[in-house]
Design a protein around this motif. Structure first.
Motif, short mmCIF file in Angstrom:
data_model
loop_
_atom_site.label_atom_id
_atom_site.label_comp_id
_atom_site.label_asym_id
_atom_site.label_seq_id
_atom_site.Cartn_x
_atom_site.Cartn_y
_atom_site.Cartn_z
N SER A 7 53.95 35.57 42.20
CA SER A 7 54.60 35.02 43.38
C SER A 7 55.49 36.05 44.08
CB SER A 7 55.44 33.79 43.01
OG SER A 7 56.53 34.15 42.18
N LEU A 8 55.89 37.11 43.37
CA LEU A 8 56.79 38.11 43.95
C LEU A 8 56.08 39.34 44.47
CD1 LEU A 8 59.67 37.98 41.29
CD2 LEU A 8 59.44 36.65 43.40
N GLU A 9 54.78 39.44 44.23
CA GLU A 9 54.04 40.60 44.73
C GLU A 9 54.05 40.62 46.26
OE1 GLU A 9 53.38 42.97 43.05
OE2 GLU A 9 52.61 42.46 41.08
N ASP A 47 56.19 43.11 45.76
CA ASP A 47 57.48 43.74 45.49
C ASP A 47 58.02 43.41 44.09
OD1 ASP A 47 57.59 44.60 48.24
OD2 ASP A 47 58.13 42.54 48.75
N ALA A 90 60.20 32.76 47.37
CA ALA A 90 59.06 33.06 46.50
C ALA A 90 59.21 32.45 45.12
CB ALA A 90 58.88 34.58 46.40
N ASP A 127 49.72 37.48 61.13
CA ASP A 127 50.40 36.42 60.36
C ASP A 127 50.37 35.07 61.05
OD1 ASP A 127 50.98 38.12 58.33
OD2 ASP A 127 53.11 38.38 58.81
N ARG A 162 57.15 34.63 51.00
CA ARG A 162 56.00 35.51 51.15
C ARG A 162 55.11 34.97 52.26
NH1 ARG A 162 59.21 37.70 48.33
NH2 ARG A 162 58.75 39.17 46.64
N SER A 163 54.68 35.87 53.14
CA SER A 163 53.94 35.48 54.34
C SER A 163 52.67 34.72 54.00
CB SER A 163 53.59 36.73 55.15
OG SER A 163 52.73 36.42 56.22
N THR A 219 63.05 35.93 49.00
CA THR A 219 62.34 36.15 50.26
C THR A 219 61.00 35.42 50.28
OG1 THR A 219 63.37 38.33 50.51
CG2 THR A 219 61.37 37.90 51.79
#
Length: 335
Positions: free
Chosen positions: A39-41, A43, A97, A219, A63-64, A61
């Protein structure tokens, strides 16, 4: 900070790992951390040290891609937050996220847990990212009364080298499933249809059609055409095989004592034996009540039946595309 044993369950995705996370969550000593790294990829595991505030931004943050999926009403059952009565929304700026999958797996009130974690993690000094994750696991473990941590993310097999580098103390479990059944499940899953498309984009000598390329880069574009395009199921067999072959190579370089192979079919056929073996690898007791609860969650009727419903020619092509992965698994297991 308490040092909690840490294990990563890795696999191709669509291999029974979500069901396993639900079983792990039932053990009173295990903190079942579902889909955190995924879920954090992209980053999730930065190389440079970062402050607690910077780590919290990674967790918080939106995620798009996740927000686009929800906005376009594409069914992705792993995204659990939209099914709880939380204060975050796509229209209201996005869903953090860590709230999308991980926190709803642990509690019915992910917002409260999110709010409790923020001040504790944000004030931490600069440190390697692993230290911040260990602090997160410690906070969750203390709050929920769990002493050992198991993180499970879909499509994580290719991340083994980086996970090993960041968390040298961690153990690994490779969960795998019949290749044809797994590939068929991938072909019906929105996330894996995107992964297949991105793989095609990276390996093909031909450019993607302009319309598809635009959808990937914009996006604001509706993602549904990506999932409605026709793709032969054998292409997902190729994705499964390549992931298995590469991942087994990574796993083979780990010390034998810290890795374990677990098949989904083995879990269905002998849940008591396999869950007992798993518990010992994770460092917890195979409690009788936990073994009984695990048996109740596993549906033995699902073993090896999905791909068999395909037309013969399609099934033959799928089996052929899965053959390299099947051979690699057989060799890895001593077959």
């Amino acid at each position: 900070m308490t040092v909690r044993p840490l294990t990563f369950v890795v696999g191709t995705g669509r291999c029974g790992s979500t069901a396993l996370s639900h079983i792990l969550r039932l053990h009173p000593d295990l903190l079942s951390v579902s889909e955190l790294i995924a879920s954090l990829e992209p980053d999730a595991l930065p190389e440079a040290p970062l402050t607690g505030a910077e780590f919290w931004r990674i967790l918080a943050t939106p995620r798009s891609f996740a927000n686009r999926v929800i906005r376009d009403r594409i069914p992705l059952p792993e995204y659990r937050y939209p099914h709880v009565k939380g204060r975050f929304s796509v229209a209201g700026g996005g869903i953090p996220a860590v709230c999308m999958m991980t926190l709803p797996h642990l509690t019915d009130d992910p917002d409260a847990l999110f709010d409790a974690l923020e001040p504790e993690l944000s004030r931490r000094p600069a440190a390697p990212v692993a230290d911040h994750y260990r602090a997160l696991f410690d906070l969750l473990g203390e709050r929920l009364g769990r002493r050992a941590v198991v993180e499970r993310s879909g499509y994580s097999l290719r991340s083994v080298p980086r996970l090993r580098e960041v968390f040298p103390e961690a153990r690994f479990v490779h969960l795998h499933r019949d290749g044809a059944d797994c590939a068929l499940s991938m072909s019906r899953h929105p996330g894996f249809r995107l992964i297949q498309l991105m793989t095609e984009r990276a390996t093909s000598t031909e450019d993607l059609p302009a319309g598809l390329a635009a959808l990937l880069s914009d996006d604001e574009a509706d993602l549904r055409p990506l999932y409605e395009r026709s793709v032969a199921v054998a292409e997902f067999g190729e994705l499964w095989s390549s992931t298995i072959v590469e991942g087994l190579g990574h796993l083979s370089r780990l010390p034998a004592a810290i890795r374990m192979s677990l098949s989904y079919e083995g879990l269905l056929d002998a849940p008591g034996r396999e869950l007992t073996r798993l518990a010992h690898h994770l460092g917890v007791a195979p409690l009788p009540e936990w073994l009984a609860a695990g048996r109740a969650l596993l549906d033995g009727d699902r073993r090896g039946t999905a791909a068999a419903t395909l037309p013969p020619a399609e099934l033959a092509a799928l089996r052929e595309s899965c053959a390299p992965g099947v051979r690699a698994l057989s060799l890895a297991d001593g077959g």
